[in-house]
Design an enzyme around this catalytic site. Structure first.
Site, PDB file in Angstrom:
ATOM      1  N   ARG A   2      -6.268   3.337   5.271  1.00  0.00           N
ATOM      2  CA  ARG A   2      -5.537   2.141   4.870  1.00  0.00           C
ATOM      3  C   ARG A   2      -5.636   1.939   3.200  1.00  0.00           C
ATOM      4  NH1 ARG A   2      -0.746   0.029   6.051  1.00  0.00           N
ATOM      5  NH2 ARG A   2      -0.895  -1.982   6.902  1.00  0.00           N
ATOM      6  N   THR A  62       7.779   4.697   6.253  1.00  0.00           N
ATOM      7  CA  THR A  62       6.490   5.422   6.950  1.00  0.00           C
ATOM      8  C   THR A  62       6.913   6.801   7.280  1.00  0.00           C
ATOM      9  OG1 THR A  62       5.718   3.147   7.730  1.00  0.00           O
ATOM     10  CG2 THR A  62       4.533   5.050   8.539  1.00  0.00           C
ATOM     11  N   ASN A  77       4.647   1.909   3.292  1.00  0.00           N
ATOM     12  CA  ASN A  77       5.236   0.738   3.675  1.00  0.00           C
ATOM     13  C   ASN A  77       6.696   0.635   3.528  1.00  0.00           C
ATOM     14  OD1 ASN A  77       5.348  -1.801   5.057  1.00  0.00           O
ATOM     15  ND2 ASN A  77       4.925  -3.127   3.393  1.00  0.00           N
ATOM     16  N   GLU A  85       1.935  -2.421   0.608  1.00  0.00           N
ATOM     17  CA  GLU A  85       1.400  -2.660   1.762  1.00  0.00           C
ATOM     18  C   GLU A  85       0.917  -4.124   1.669  1.00  0.00           C
ATOM     19  OE1 GLU A  85       1.778  -0.954   4.453  1.00  0.00           O
ATOM     20  OE2 GLU A  85       1.588   1.273   3.751  1.00  0.00           O
ATOM     21  N   ASP A 127       2.055  -6.365   4.149  1.00  0.00           N
ATOM     22  CA  ASP A 127       1.417  -6.381   5.753  1.00  0.00           C
ATOM     23  C   ASP A 127       0.330  -7.286   5.890  1.00  0.00           C
ATOM     24  OD1 ASP A 127       3.238  -4.703   6.873  1.00  0.00           O
ATOM     25  OD2 ASP A 127       1.901  -3.001   6.595  1.00  0.00           O
ATOM     26  N   SER A 148       0.656  -1.380  11.773  1.00  0.00           N
ATOM     27  CA  SER A 148       1.150  -1.162  13.225  1.00  0.00           C
ATOM     28  C   SER A 148       1.271   0.319  13.489  1.00  0.00           C
ATOM     29  CB  SER A 148       2.650  -1.523  13.342  1.00  0.00           C
ATOM     30  OG  SER A 148       2.598  -2.953  13.396  1.00  0.00           O
ATOM     31  N   GLY A 190       7.724   0.540  11.305  1.00  0.00           N
ATOM     32  CA  GLY A 190       7.369  -0.865  11.200  1.00  0.00           C
ATOM     33  C   GLY A 190       6.822  -1.444  12.443  1.00  0.00           C
TER      34      GLY A 190
HETATM   35  N1  GLY Z   1       3.300  -0.368   6.662  1.00  0.00           N
HETATM   36  C1  GLY Z   1       3.568  -0.549   8.088  1.00  0.00           C
HETATM   37  C2  GLY Z   1       2.342  -0.647   8.931  1.00  0.00           C
HETATM   38  O1  GLY Z   1       1.365  -0.275   8.497  1.00  0.00           O
HETATM   39  O2  GLY Z   1       2.504  -0.982   9.976  1.00  0.00           O
END
Ligand code: GLY
Length: 553
Positions: A90, A364, A384, A403, A406, A436, A456
């Protein structure tokens, strides 16, 4: 203790089936990425080498969904020692980031700054993950596993209708960055489906990654160009951010639903926790015996409660305390279940939180791989929004993620998916933003499944519906086709795919107190594979809503 599957594998080897006959199933969002996986298998690679090849190829041929400028989660299972792990790639907030960096002097959220341009970008994790995956789990050097991606970047590939639609969707942001516009547009116009997209600079960056490992991306000429570009674009990255970026191996979230073992994404993804919590709530209901409306009501009520807890409690557990054990406990689920009435929806306003906006999510990507020995990879990767921050780091071919959106930029305010965030997900330097993404493995007595999807905030509800279908005996082909609906606590309504409910069915749900919203398009792009542990038969399926390719070879 030796289980049936291990016994079967021993039989499998004893009858003289060689490693070369170990068949593999791959499902990804693009045929060139699926082929890239098989290409490295043919050169002696294992499923992890294939995962490197597929992920890198997707970064090239599906630049709207993921890329070297982004991150994601790889769920791995190694059959030889039953090692199961989640590679957390991440993105991280830059070290100069701070909680209020997207607020103006009056505390108003400067939404655009967290969604497009250099300031929206977190520090990328995918390049580090490719190196880690290859070095720790693969058998081939990156020079082999990155070869298909480098070839497609240099020679170009034909863009599809989906790519074209997503350009139209992000056109204003793309036009804001001349380098991005040069890369994605055809003399300022949206290219036609079938046009060839060449990315020679991205080919060079991938070649440096293949040659030098992480130093090919996080140091040297690529790093210098990215830092300069980000600075020019008003961003705050420093070399220390790139130096400090590390992939982390984490324990996946493990749970159970009606005899099915579930392994899914751990924090900083909310996916595994929200999925398992929903399943824990639903486990006591005879869902297969219920009618469509009653079932939808119960599932929506479970989603409402699990997404509520997402907003309240979840964030990067390296920075904040998250009551994971309690959230996943069966007693807690039983308590939540007591608040569910079969005849009536509980308004979300009765739970803490603020009413917010709508969920989106066409971004994604996901791919799933399994071999007949049970080695497997479930990977959900992202930058994202489609094409991320729509910001190309000049001279590198790398599109940067957005991102940072988020995080909860302003606690209690929605992000681009309408998800509300709590303090647990507030911005801090070096922190990972809540996700998510829900790469998942399922295992029953008979089958092992590998699945996931983009989408998403709706990712988790799509996985939930697929798990319920698996529990009902469905196969990959069925899971990817399940008609989808979603409730995320806020906004307080059931969203359902176009054509998913008749007028009478909508009235029946409304009579229970649900608000409803028909989503104009069919969403998600699930990629799923399955191994039958008894027959060793493999199946693979790609969502009919997308343009992916699922193959067994
Ligand atoms: N960027 C979408 C997620 O990580 O949920």
């Amino acid at each position: 203790m030796i289980n049936n599957f291990t016994r079967l594998l021993i039989v499998f080897w004893c009858v003289g089936v060689s490693a070369n006959e170990n068949k593999i199933a791959i499902a990804s969002a693009h045929s060139l990425a699926t082929q890239a996986g098989f290409e490295v298998i043919e050169q002696g690679g294992n499923v992890y080498d294939a995962a490197v090849a597929v992920a890198a190829a997707l970064a090239v041929v599906e630049p709207a969904g993921s890329g070297l400028g982004g991150g994601g989660f790889f769920l791995l299972h190694r059959a030889r020692d039953a090692k199961q792990v989640m590679l957390d790639a991440r993105e991280k907030a830059p070290l100069a980031a701070h909680r209020d960096m997207y607020l103006d002097g009056q505390g108003l959220w400067l939404k655009q700054k967290s969604q497009q341009g250099a300031l929206a970008a977190g520090i990328p994790g995918l390049p580090a993950a490719l190196v880690h995956l290859s070095e720790v789990y693969g058998q081939l050097p990156l020079s082999v596993s990155l070869k298909p991606a480098i070839r497609h970047a240099r020679a170009g590939f034909k863009i599809g209708a989906r790519h074209q639609r997503l350009i139209v969707y992000r056109l204003p942001a793309i036009l804001n960055n001349p380098a991005t516009a040069r890369m994605l547009l055809d003399n300022g116009e949206t290219p036609k489906a079938g046009a060839v997209l060449k990315q020679p600079e991205l080919a060079n960056t991938l070649s440096l990654l293949a040659e030098k490992g992480r130093a090919g991306f996080y140091a040297g000429v690529v790093a210098e160009k990215m830092l300069e570009s980000v600075k020019q674009g008003g961003g705050i990255w420093r070399q220390a951010d790139l130096d400090q970026y590390q992939v982390i191996e984490r324990q996946p979230v493990q749970g159970e639903y009606r005899g099915i073992k579930i392994s899914s994404a751990a924090l900083p993804s909310s996916g595994g926790i929200v999925l398992q919590q929903s399943l824990n709530i639903l486990a006591a209901y005879p869902l297969p015996e219920m009618g469509k409306i009653e079932r939808m009501h119960m599932i929506s009520e479970a989603m409402r409660r699990a997404y509520h807890d997402r907003a309240m409690y979840l964030g990067d557990a390296d920075f904040v305390e998250v009551p994971v054990e309690q959230l996943l406990s069966l007693d807690y689920a039983a308590g939540l279940r007591r608040s569910i009435r079969p005849d009536r929806a509980l308004p979300s306003a009765y739970l803490a939180g603020e009413l917010q906006n709508d969920a989106k999510g066409r971004n994604t990507t996901h791919f799933s791989i399994i071999d007949q020995q049970g080695n497997r990879v479930s990977a959900t990767l992202s930058i994202n929004s489609p094409f991320g921050a729509a910001f190309l780091a000049e001279g590198t071919g790398v599109l940067l993620n957005n991102e940072m959106d988020d995080f909860s930029s302003k606690v209690g305010t929605m992000n681009s998916y309408g998800l509300v965030g709590g303090v647990a997900n507030a911005i801090e330097p070096g922190k990972r933003m809540l996700s998510s993404m829900t790469p998942t493995f399922l295992e029953s007595d008979r089958h092992i499944a590998v699945l996931g999807t983009p989408g998403g905030s709706r990712i988790i509800s799509m996985l939930l519906l697929a798990v319920l279908d698996f529990a009902g005996g469905g196969d990959p082909n069925a899971w990817v086709q399940v008609p989808r609906f979603h409730h995320q606590f806020i906004p307080d309504r059931i969203q359902f795919e176009k054509g998913g409910l008749t007028v009478e069915e909508q009235s029946a749900l409304a009579a229970k107190g649900h608000q409803l919203k028909e989503v104009r398009y069919r969403y998600g792009n699930m990629q799923a594979v399955q191994l039958d542990k008894q027959t060793l038969q493999l199946k693979a399926a790609s969502d009919p809503r997308g343009e992916g390719a699922a193959l067994v070879r």
